[in-house]
Motif scaffolding. Sequence first.
Motif, mmCIF file in Angstrom:
data_model
loop_
_atom_site.group_PDB
_atom_site.id
_atom_site.type_symbol
_atom_site.label_atom_id
_atom_site.label_comp_id
_atom_site.label_asym_id
_atom_site.label_seq_id
_atom_site.Cartn_x
_atom_site.Cartn_y
_atom_site.Cartn_z
ATOM 1 N N ASP A 78 -1.027 4.391 1.357
ATOM 2 C CA ASP A 78 -2.181 5.285 1.264
ATOM 3 C C ASP A 78 -3.458 4.467 1.391
ATOM 4 O OD1 ASP A 78 -3.487 7.782 0.838
ATOM 5 O OD2 ASP A 78 -3.760 7.314 -1.290
ATOM 6 N N THR A 79 -4.468 5.053 1.979
ATOM 7 C CA THR A 79 -5.796 4.447 2.010
ATOM 8 C C THR A 79 -6.807 5.510 1.614
ATOM 9 O OG1 THR A 79 -6.132 4.954 4.345
ATOM 10 C CG2 THR A 79 -5.227 2.795 3.836
ATOM 11 N N ARG A 80 -7.811 5.087 0.882
ATOM 12 C CA ARG A 80 -8.917 5.974 0.481
ATOM 13 C C ARG A 80 -10.207 5.257 0.816
ATOM 14 N NH1 ARG A 80 -6.695 9.788 -3.659
ATOM 15 N NH2 ARG A 80 -4.657 10.046 -2.705
ATOM 16 N N GLU A 92 -3.153 1.434 -1.048
ATOM 17 C CA GLU A 92 -1.885 1.338 -1.770
ATOM 18 C C GLU A 92 -0.845 0.831 -0.786
ATOM 19 O OE1 GLU A 92 1.392 4.143 -4.055
ATOM 20 O OE2 GLU A 92 -0.639 4.919 -3.758
ATOM 21 N N ARG A 105 -1.942 -0.898 -5.871
ATOM 22 C CA ARG A 105 -3.116 -0.186 -5.373
ATOM 23 C C ARG A 105 -4.279 -1.154 -5.524
ATOM 24 N NH1 ARG A 105 -3.288 4.092 -8.593
ATOM 25 N NH2 ARG A 105 -1.883 5.234 -7.227
#
Length: 124
Positions: A78-80, A92, A105
């Motif tokens: 995941d990327t934010r 993550e 993360r």
Amino acid sequence: MTRRSCPCGLPEAYGACCGRFHSGSAAAPTAEALMRSRYCAFVQGDTGYLLRTWHPRTRPGTLELDPAMRWTGLEILDTRDGSAFHSTGTVEFRASYRGGSLHERSRFERVDGAWVYVDGEFLP
């Protein structure tokens, strides 16, 4: 002659991918690119790059890597944020090594326009 893909998992050759960040000829444009290049630096044993890309407020004085550690793969989960339009970002990932894996993360920030690693939270 066959070119091997970069250890970070992208199909480009090391020199065209993370190698250009390690050499200083380019800067990682996103938090994910920095995270991939840091993983690759762990694979290569490049402590200088790891320290240079660590946030000044959280960077250790020294870094010693285990020469017996064999990293075997990286999976981005995941990327934010973390793009050219952001000042912070999280990535993550799961980094596999011979005998196990590390799930983290990581938090990143820009310092003087460059992405740097701040810290990470280990996940189950």
